[in-house]
Design an enzyme around this catalytic site. Structure first.
Site, mmCIF file in Angstrom:
data_model
loop_
_atom_site.group_PDB
_atom_site.id
_atom_site.type_symbol
_atom_site.label_atom_id
_atom_site.label_comp_id
_atom_site.label_asym_id
_atom_site.label_seq_id
_atom_site.Cartn_x
_atom_site.Cartn_y
_atom_site.Cartn_z
ATOM 1 C CG ASP A 157 1.249 1.865 0.016
ATOM 2 O OD1 ASP A 157 1.722 0.806 0.467
ATOM 3 O OD2 ASP A 157 0.726 1.944 -1.122
ATOM 4 N N GLY A 163 7.449 -1.842 1.800
ATOM 5 C CA GLY A 163 8.051 -2.995 1.118
ATOM 6 C C GLY A 163 8.996 -2.557 0.012
ATOM 7 C CB THR A 201 -9.986 -6.252 5.951
ATOM 8 O OG1 THR A 201 -10.579 -5.335 6.858
ATOM 9 C CG2 THR A 201 -10.685 -7.579 6.059
ATOM 10 C CG ASN A 228 -2.536 -4.867 4.587
ATOM 11 O OD1 ASN A 228 -2.573 -3.780 5.146
ATOM 12 N ND2 ASN A 228 -2.257 -4.967 3.292
ATOM 13 C CD1 TRP A 229 -7.045 -9.283 8.423
ATOM 14 C CD2 TRP A 229 -5.364 -10.220 9.559
ATOM 15 N NE1 TRP A 229 -7.087 -8.806 9.722
ATOM 16 C CE2 TRP A 229 -6.078 -9.375 10.434
ATOM 17 C CE3 TRP A 229 -4.264 -10.923 10.060
ATOM 18 C CZ2 TRP A 229 -5.723 -9.209 11.788
ATOM 19 C CZ3 TRP A 229 -3.906 -10.755 11.401
ATOM 20 C CH2 TRP A 229 -4.630 -9.911 12.243
HETATM 21 C C1 IPE Z 1 -3.130 0.110 2.176
HETATM 22 O O1 IPE Z 1 -1.908 -0.249 1.609
HETATM 23 C C2 IPE Z 1 -3.213 -0.386 3.579
HETATM 24 C C3 IPE Z 1 -2.273 0.222 4.511
HETATM 25 C C4 IPE Z 1 -1.468 1.213 4.266
HETATM 26 C C5 IPE Z 1 -2.289 -0.330 5.824
HETATM 27 P P1 IPE Z 1 -1.764 -1.525 0.676
HETATM 28 O O2 IPE Z 1 -0.348 -1.574 0.218
HETATM 29 O O3 IPE Z 1 -2.274 -2.723 1.368
HETATM 30 O O4 IPE Z 1 -2.743 -1.171 -0.519
HETATM 31 P P2 IPE Z 1 -2.812 -1.715 -2.005
HETATM 32 O O5 IPE Z 1 -2.933 -3.193 -1.909
HETATM 33 O O6 IPE Z 1 -1.547 -1.316 -2.693
HETATM 34 O O7 IPE Z 1 -3.993 -1.048 -2.606
HETATM 35 C C1 IPE Z 2 2.538 -0.165 3.857
HETATM 36 O O1 IPE Z 2 3.609 -0.583 3.095
HETATM 37 C C2 IPE Z 2 2.390 -0.935 5.158
HETATM 38 C C3 IPE Z 2 1.269 -1.890 5.189
HETATM 39 C C4 IPE Z 2 0.394 -2.058 4.255
HETATM 40 C C5 IPE Z 2 1.143 -2.709 6.381
HETATM 41 P P1 IPE Z 2 3.515 -1.848 2.136
HETATM 42 O O2 IPE Z 2 3.892 -3.053 2.929
HETATM 43 O O3 IPE Z 2 2.214 -1.910 1.473
HETATM 44 O O4 IPE Z 2 4.678 -1.529 1.081
HETATM 45 P P2 IPE Z 2 4.602 -1.686 -0.491
HETATM 46 O O5 IPE Z 2 3.378 -0.950 -0.942
HETATM 47 O O6 IPE Z 2 4.508 -3.132 -0.784
HETATM 48 O O7 IPE Z 2 5.861 -1.059 -0.995
HETATM 49 MG MG MG Z 3 1.474 -1.089 -0.214
#
Ligand code: IPE
Ligand code: IPE
Ligand code: MG
Length: 246
Positions: A21, A24, A67, A69-70
């Site tokens: 995680d 972003g 799921t 993330n979609w």
């Molecule tokens: C969890 O991360 C899913 C993955 C790392 C693929 P998210 O960034 O989606 O989780 P939340 O929304 O912060 O809980």
């Molecule tokens: C984890 O990084 C990757 C996925 C969930 C695919 P994020 O994309 O969730 O990054 P943040 O949490 O928004 O910084």
């Molecule tokens: Mg994240």
């Protein structure tokens, strides 16, 4: 003494699960688009897989796409899917050279065709490898997985091939997508978030949880070693008293 040398090889976890995680936020810190963070996260995946395989950890499971993330912006989802195809394509050779077997859990049918095919191809190509099993959780959520398991168990009961009184914890585990794998002893989450985000809810029942503020694209072998060292200092009691365990 380096971090790696501090690890007791006799007390390695057999299964490490990771929530990758912070991609972003890593990109945002640099004034870039989120996708830039995802691209830079690939190096961390490589380092983690290598570190686990070199140590001799049998199972490594990475949460790559949930799921939920979609529901992200379409462009980000598309970029992630392309990155996935690209990475699998590029890394299959390395997986083969290092004895790593690729596996995937989740609602894989929801993936774009190209992704699904690439993935299946890499899984087939690496099927004979025995050093480390690398499982990607893709289009995965634990509640989805548990619901699917319940459906299949109910069908077996309906068909008469299973009696309700024969449903045990072991039988239930065998109906999950992680059937045959040991439960993770250690779960690592990067980016300073203290939550599970629908990941391996059943399997993590007694896992040691390790949280690091490092954002995923900054995660390196030493960070993985640090997590293992921390894990090895813990006393796992499984409901017993400290005296009973020692
Ligand atoms: C969890 O991360 C899913 C993955 C790392 C693929 P998210 O960034 O989606 O989780 P939340 O929304 O912060 O809980
Ligand atoms: C984890 O990084 C990757 C996925 C969930 C695919 P994020 O994309 O969730 O990054 P943040 O949490 O928004 O910084
Ligand atoms: Mg994240």
């Amino acid at each position: 003494m380096g971090l790696r040398e501090q690890i007791d090889i006799e007390k390695l976890p057999s299964h490490v699960a990771v929530i990758m995680d912070g991609n972003g936020r890593w990109a945002k810190e640099k004034g870039k688009l989120r996708v830039f963070g995802h691209h830079n996260g690939v190096k961390s995946v490589r380092e983690t897989v290598e570190a686990a395989a070199e140590l001799g950890i049998q199972y490594l499971t990475l949460y790559a796409f949930s799921t939920e993330n979609w529901n992200r912006p379409k462009l980000e989802v598309m970029a992630l899917m392309e990155l996935l195809v690209h990475t699998i394509n590029n890394e299959t050779k390395t997986l083969l050279e290092n004895g790593i077997r690729l596996n995937a859990i989740g609602n894989l049918k929801a993936l774009p065709d190209k992704c699904y095919k690439e993935l299946q191809q890499a899984i087939t190509q690496t099927a004979g490898n025995t050093r480390t099993t690398l499982t990607l959780a893709l289009s995965y959520s634990s509640r989805w997985e548990i619901t699917e398991a319940v459906k299949r168990i109910a069908q077996e009961v309906k068909a008469g091939s299973l009696q309700p009184e024969d449903i045990t914890e072991q039988l239930f585990s065998n109906h999950l997508s992680t059937a045959g794998m040991p439960d993770p002893e250690l779960m690592i989450r990067t980016s300073g978030e203290f939550r599970i985000s629908n990941y391996l809810l059943w399997q993590l029942a007694y896992a040691e949880l390790y949280f690091t503020p490092k954002l995923w694209p900054d995660f390196r072998k030493d960070d993985f070693y640090e997590a293992i060292i921390d894990y090895q200092k813990r006393e796992r009691r499984f409901g017993l008293t400290s005296e009973q365990v020692n």
